[in-house]
Design an enzyme around this catalytic site. Sequence first.
Site, PDB file in Angstrom:
ATOM      1  N   SER A  16       0.834  -1.210   0.000  1.00  0.00           N
ATOM      2  CA  SER A  16       0.000   0.000   0.000  1.00  0.00           C
ATOM      3  C   SER A  16       0.869   1.261   0.000  1.00  0.00           C
ATOM      4  O   SER A  16       0.469   2.282  -0.565  1.00  0.00           O
ATOM      5  CB  SER A  16      -0.974   0.006   1.180  1.00  0.00           C
ATOM      6  OG  SER A  16      -0.300   0.166   2.402  1.00  0.00           O
ATOM      7  N   ARG A  94      13.684  -7.277   5.069  1.00  0.00           N
ATOM      8  CA  ARG A  94      15.068  -7.729   5.236  1.00  0.00           C
ATOM      9  C   ARG A  94      15.967  -6.556   5.577  1.00  0.00           C
ATOM     10  O   ARG A  94      15.725  -5.441   5.109  1.00  0.00           O
ATOM     11  CB  ARG A  94      15.595  -8.301   3.910  1.00  0.00           C
ATOM     12  CG  ARG A  94      15.144  -9.665   3.693  1.00  0.00           C
ATOM     13  CD  ARG A  94      15.432 -10.216   2.338  1.00  0.00           C
ATOM     14  NE  ARG A  94      14.582 -11.373   2.270  1.00  0.00           N
ATOM     15  CZ  ARG A  94      14.866 -12.546   2.803  1.00  0.00           C
ATOM     16  NH1 ARG A  94      16.041 -12.756   3.369  1.00  0.00           N
ATOM     17  NH2 ARG A  94      14.003 -13.525   2.762  1.00  0.00           N
ATOM     18  N   HIS A 112       8.487   3.340   8.973  1.00  0.00           N
ATOM     19  CA  HIS A 112       8.252   2.382  10.055  1.00  0.00           C
ATOM     20  C   HIS A 112       7.056   2.854  10.887  1.00  0.00           C
ATOM     21  O   HIS A 112       6.985   4.039  11.238  1.00  0.00           O
ATOM     22  CB  HIS A 112       9.517   2.287  10.916  1.00  0.00           C
ATOM     23  CG  HIS A 112       9.394   1.280  12.008  1.00  0.00           C
ATOM     24  ND1 HIS A 112       9.499  -0.079  11.776  1.00  0.00           N
ATOM     25  CD2 HIS A 112       9.132   1.411  13.338  1.00  0.00           C
ATOM     26  CE1 HIS A 112       9.324  -0.725  12.912  1.00  0.00           C
ATOM     27  NE2 HIS A 112       9.103   0.154  13.869  1.00  0.00           N
TER      28      HIS A 112
END
Length: 190
Positions: A16, A94, A112
Site C-alpha cells: 500500500s 530484510r 516504520h
Amino acid sequence: MANKTKIAVFASGNGSNFQAIADSAATGALQAEIMLVVTDRPQAYVMERAQQAGIPSFAFIPSAYESKQLYEEMLKEKLEQLNVEWIILAGYMRLIGPVLLEAFENRIINIHPSLLPAFPGKDAIGQTLAAGVETAGVTVHYVDAGMDTGKIIAQQSIAVRDRGREEVEEEIHEIEHRLYPATLQRLFAQ
Ligand code: GRF
C-alpha cells in the site's frame, strides 16, 4: 517537466505504501520515476499492484543465493543499469547489507509504523499497543545497518488511548500514505 528522481521501491507484502508513492508520482506531486519494484517474495500482492500501474518489477528468492552479498550484488547491478538514484523501502522485511549500503550511501529510506527509536522491528503497532503508551506514530528514516536505527527524517504521532488495534492501524496507514510521498518529495528537492 523538471528532472524526476529515479527510484526503486523494495517491498515484501501488500504494497500500500508502494501504491501511495506510485499514485503521487503519477500526479506529479512526487517528482520521481519508479524504475523498478523489487520484491523478495514473488507471491507478494505488491507485484500485482506494480503490474496494474505499468511499472517494471523484479522478484528474487534470497535462499537461491549463497549469501546476502551475492544477491545484493545482483540487485546493485540491476539498479545501476537503470540509473536508480534512491532505494525506497516500503514494507521490505530484510536488513540491507554492506553492498547496497555502500552503493547507495545516504540514499536508502524506510518507513516504520512507530515513533522510533521506540518499538523497532516486527509488529511495531502491536508492540506500541502492548506497551500501553498514549501515543503511536510513523517514522521516515535513513537506512543503516541496524534494524530501524538510521537517522530520523520525519515523524507524525497519533493518540492511541482507549482505541482498538484496527482503528489505530487504519489511521497509521493513512498517515504513512501521506507522509511518505511528501517526505520523499522534500528530500529529492533538496
Ligand atoms: C508499513 O506499515 C510500513 O511502515 C512497514 O511495513 C508496512 C508495509 O505496508 N515498514 P504496505 O506493504 O506498504 O501496505
